[in-house]
Write a protein that holds these residues in place. Structure first.
Motif, mmCIF file in Angstrom:
data_model
loop_
_atom_site.group_PDB
_atom_site.id
_atom_site.type_symbol
_atom_site.label_atom_id
_atom_site.label_comp_id
_atom_site.label_asym_id
_atom_site.label_seq_id
_atom_site.Cartn_x
_atom_site.Cartn_y
_atom_site.Cartn_z
ATOM 1 N N VAL A 90 0.869 -1.175 0.000
ATOM 2 C CA VAL A 90 0.000 0.000 0.000
ATOM 3 C C VAL A 90 0.905 1.224 0.000
ATOM 4 C CG1 VAL A 90 -1.723 1.308 1.300
ATOM 5 C CG2 VAL A 90 -1.871 -1.173 1.221
ATOM 6 N N SER A 91 0.600 2.200 -0.851
ATOM 7 C CA SER A 91 1.441 3.381 -0.947
ATOM 8 C C SER A 91 1.414 4.180 0.354
ATOM 9 C CB SER A 91 0.979 4.268 -2.103
ATOM 10 O OG SER A 91 -0.295 4.837 -1.822
ATOM 11 N N PHE A 92 2.468 4.942 0.579
ATOM 12 C CA PHE A 92 2.564 5.756 1.787
ATOM 13 C C PHE A 92 1.440 6.790 1.838
ATOM 14 C CE2 PHE A 92 4.320 9.423 4.163
ATOM 15 C CZ PHE A 92 4.530 8.787 5.385
ATOM 16 N N LYS A 93 1.063 7.314 0.664
ATOM 17 C CA LYS A 93 -0.015 8.289 0.597
ATOM 18 C C LYS A 93 -1.346 7.664 1.045
ATOM 19 C CE LYS A 93 -2.403 11.390 -2.624
ATOM 20 N NZ LYS A 93 -2.490 11.866 -4.040
ATOM 21 N N THR A 94 -1.605 6.436 0.586
ATOM 22 C CA THR A 94 -2.830 5.745 0.986
ATOM 23 C C THR A 94 -2.797 5.415 2.471
ATOM 24 O OG1 THR A 94 -3.018 4.769 -1.217
ATOM 25 C CG2 THR A 94 -4.286 3.742 0.539
ATOM 26 N N LEU A 95 -1.623 5.060 2.967
ATOM 27 C CA LEU A 95 -1.467 4.752 4.390
ATOM 28 C C LEU A 95 -1.801 5.977 5.239
ATOM 29 C CD1 LEU A 95 -0.617 2.035 5.615
ATOM 30 C CD2 LEU A 95 1.659 2.996 5.970
ATOM 31 N N VAL A 146 -17.670 6.370 15.743
ATOM 32 C CA VAL A 146 -16.763 7.047 14.816
ATOM 33 C C VAL A 146 -16.009 6.024 13.967
ATOM 34 C CG1 VAL A 146 -14.693 8.480 14.655
ATOM 35 C CG2 VAL A 146 -16.525 9.112 16.236
ATOM 36 N N TYR A 147 -15.548 4.939 14.597
ATOM 37 C CA TYR A 147 -14.806 3.906 13.873
ATOM 38 C C TYR A 147 -15.669 3.264 12.795
ATOM 39 C CZ TYR A 147 -12.667 -0.637 12.962
ATOM 40 O OH TYR A 147 -12.159 -1.749 12.350
ATOM 41 N N LEU A 148 -16.895 2.874 13.145
ATOM 42 C CA LEU A 148 -17.763 2.214 12.177
ATOM 43 C C LEU A 148 -18.153 3.153 11.035
ATOM 44 C CD1 LEU A 148 -20.108 0.167 14.550
ATOM 45 C CD2 LEU A 148 -18.155 -0.654 13.222
ATOM 46 N N ALA A 149 -18.440 4.410 11.372
ATOM 47 C CA ALA A 149 -18.789 5.371 10.320
ATOM 48 C C ALA A 149 -17.580 5.699 9.447
ATOM 49 C CB ALA A 149 -19.346 6.645 10.956
ATOM 50 N N SER A 150 -16.381 5.667 10.024
ATOM 51 C CA SER A 150 -15.162 5.981 9.264
ATOM 52 C C SER A 150 -14.842 4.895 8.255
ATOM 53 C CB SER A 150 -13.972 6.174 10.215
ATOM 54 O OG SER A 150 -14.190 7.263 11.083
ATOM 55 N N ILE A 151 -15.229 3.644 8.554
ATOM 56 C CA ILE A 151 -14.935 2.547 7.636
ATOM 57 C C ILE A 151 -15.529 2.826 6.255
ATOM 58 C CG2 ILE A 151 -15.413 0.122 7.120
ATOM 59 C CD1 ILE A 151 -15.205 -0.475 10.078
ATOM 60 N N ALA A 152 -16.826 3.159 6.230
ATOM 61 C CA ALA A 152 -17.485 3.409 4.948
ATOM 62 C C ALA A 152 -16.930 4.662 4.271
ATOM 63 C CB ALA A 152 -18.989 3.539 5.163
ATOM 64 N N ARG A 153 -16.711 5.717 5.055
ATOM 65 C CA ARG A 153 -16.284 6.982 4.465
ATOM 66 C C ARG A 153 -14.867 6.887 3.898
ATOM 67 N NH1 ARG A 153 -15.869 12.909 7.442
ATOM 68 N NH2 ARG A 153 -15.817 14.140 5.531
ATOM 69 N N ILE A 154 -13.914 6.380 4.673
ATOM 70 C CA ILE A 154 -12.526 6.307 4.222
ATOM 71 C C ILE A 154 -12.359 5.208 3.179
ATOM 72 C CG2 ILE A 154 -10.170 5.763 4.981
ATOM 73 C CD1 ILE A 154 -10.703 7.264 7.523
ATOM 74 N N GLY A 155 -13.142 4.124 3.321
ATOM 75 C CA GLY A 155 -13.069 3.071 2.322
ATOM 76 C C GLY A 155 -13.441 3.559 0.934
ATOM 77 N N SER A 172 -10.448 5.970 -0.284
ATOM 78 C CA SER A 172 -9.072 5.465 -0.322
ATOM 79 C C SER A 172 -8.815 4.550 -1.507
ATOM 80 C CB SER A 172 -8.761 4.706 0.973
ATOM 81 O OG SER A 172 -9.540 3.528 1.058
ATOM 82 N N GLY A 173 -9.876 3.973 -2.092
ATOM 83 C CA GLY A 173 -9.699 3.009 -3.169
ATOM 84 C C GLY A 173 -9.346 1.622 -2.668
#
Length: 337
Positions: free
Chosen positions: A103-108, A202-211, A214-215
């Motif tokens: 995984v690229s550093f930018k994606t990380l 926050v964790y559960l809502a972040s999964i969908a949003r960042i997923g 992020s690609g």
């Protein structure tokens, strides 16, 4: 090429589920499969963790979490190396197998908020268990559904129908009825549990949003979580002296204990995968409702396998209300209401 693609495990494509998030559409067959698989793996994980922490009296819960995280990264790397899984929705065939380049550093960096919310969720949840008695802990934790609805609305603008809101209200009512006999006020304990609820939401809502942005698919998000949180948790357990103290654990080399730990790590890998899959295919609220249903099945299996659960009519009424509310929610989601 087609045969290689067919070998791969099912993954979630966050972009395909983006359109349904605003209107809360009906649950698909794949979404129902993810929800049921999460609940099954969650119940089994609780049983294996209980065996390690209670039957073998292993006192270092954070060490178990660290081992689960390290094993998860190992499983992901092996599956990726054998080209059974991919970390992105469109991955080039000549992708390097170097762990530092998967995984690229930018994606990380992009997934850093998700990983930190996951780590905070784990640590705060562990502290909340210590700070308050178990019946009241379970009662207050079920109010996570309300926090999840609020966080989903603030982060993604997702709204729910009055019927869904009503079913969530029944779940919360059932939680407080079930724990009504244990409502001994403890300001610190209450505060820690409510902070844990916020971290979970926050964790559960972040999964969908960042997923979506992020690609990464579910496996890629799991890899980023492990790569970021693993070293932090390793430092934390070393600083607390848990790793050093673990060397003196009397059952450390017992075959039975090692089998329980291995099964716990496997189930932790599966549950993380199904959490990402369930939250992305359905919603963070659906994931929370599945957690409530999982608690009911866990209580049932715990009573059958371990016994010792005192009968209390008010508790039974509260649990029944919670189960009824969860079933109503599942019905409305399946009908697209």
């Amino acid at each position: 090429m087609d045969s290689e693609t067919n070998k791969k495990l099912p993954v979630t494509d966050p972009l395909k589920s983006e359109g349904k998030e605003k209107n809360g559409s009906a649950m698909t067959k794949q979404g129902a499969y993810a929800a049921i698989s999460y609940m099954a793996s969650a119940v089994l994980l609780v049983m294996f963790n209980k065996a390690a922490l209670s039957s073998y009296s292993f006192p270092y819960a954070n060490v178990i979490t660290l081992f689960q995280m390290l094993c998860s990264c190992l499983f992901l790397y092996v599956l990726k190396f054998w080209k059974i899984i991919s970390f992105t929705t469109s991955e080039p065939q000549n992708m390097s197998n170097n762990p530092a380049r998967l995984v690229s550093f930018k994606t990380l960096l992009h997934s850093l908020p998700l990983a930190l919310s996951y780590l905070l969720y784990m640590l705060i949840t562990m502290e909340s268990v210590r700070a308050i008695n178990v019946p009241m802990y379970t009662t207050l934790r079920r109010t996570t559904v309300a926090f999840t609805m609020i966080v989903e609305y603030l982060l993604t603008g997702q709204k729910h129908s009055l019927r869904v809101v009503g079913s969530v209200g029944i779940i919360i009512l059932g939680a407080f009825v079930a724990g009504a006999r244990d409502l001994s006020f403890d300001a610190y304990g209450y505060a820690v549990v409510f902070v844990a609820n916020i971290c979970t939401a926050v964790y559960l809502a972040s999964i969908a949003r960042i997923g979506k942005s992020s690609g990464l698919n579910s496996f890629g998000l799991m890899w980023c979580n492990g790569i970021i949180c693993g070293p932090i948790l390793l430092f934390w357990t070393s600083f607390r002296g848990d790793l050093e103290a673990m060397r003196n654990f009397p059952f450390l080399f017992s075959p039975g204990f090692q089998v329980v730990m291995l099964l716990s790590c496997i189930m932790a890998f599966l549950i993380n995968y199904f959490v990402f899959m369930n939250t992305t295919l359905n919603s963070a609220l659906t994931q929370t409702i599945c957690g409530n249903l999982k608690d009911l099945f866990t209580i049932g299996f715990g009573w059958i396998l371990f016994g010792g659960l005192p009968f209390d009519l008010l508790n039974v009424v509260g649990q029944s209300l919670g189960f009824f509310g969860s079933c109503l929610y599942a019905y409305y989601k399946l009908k697209g209401q």
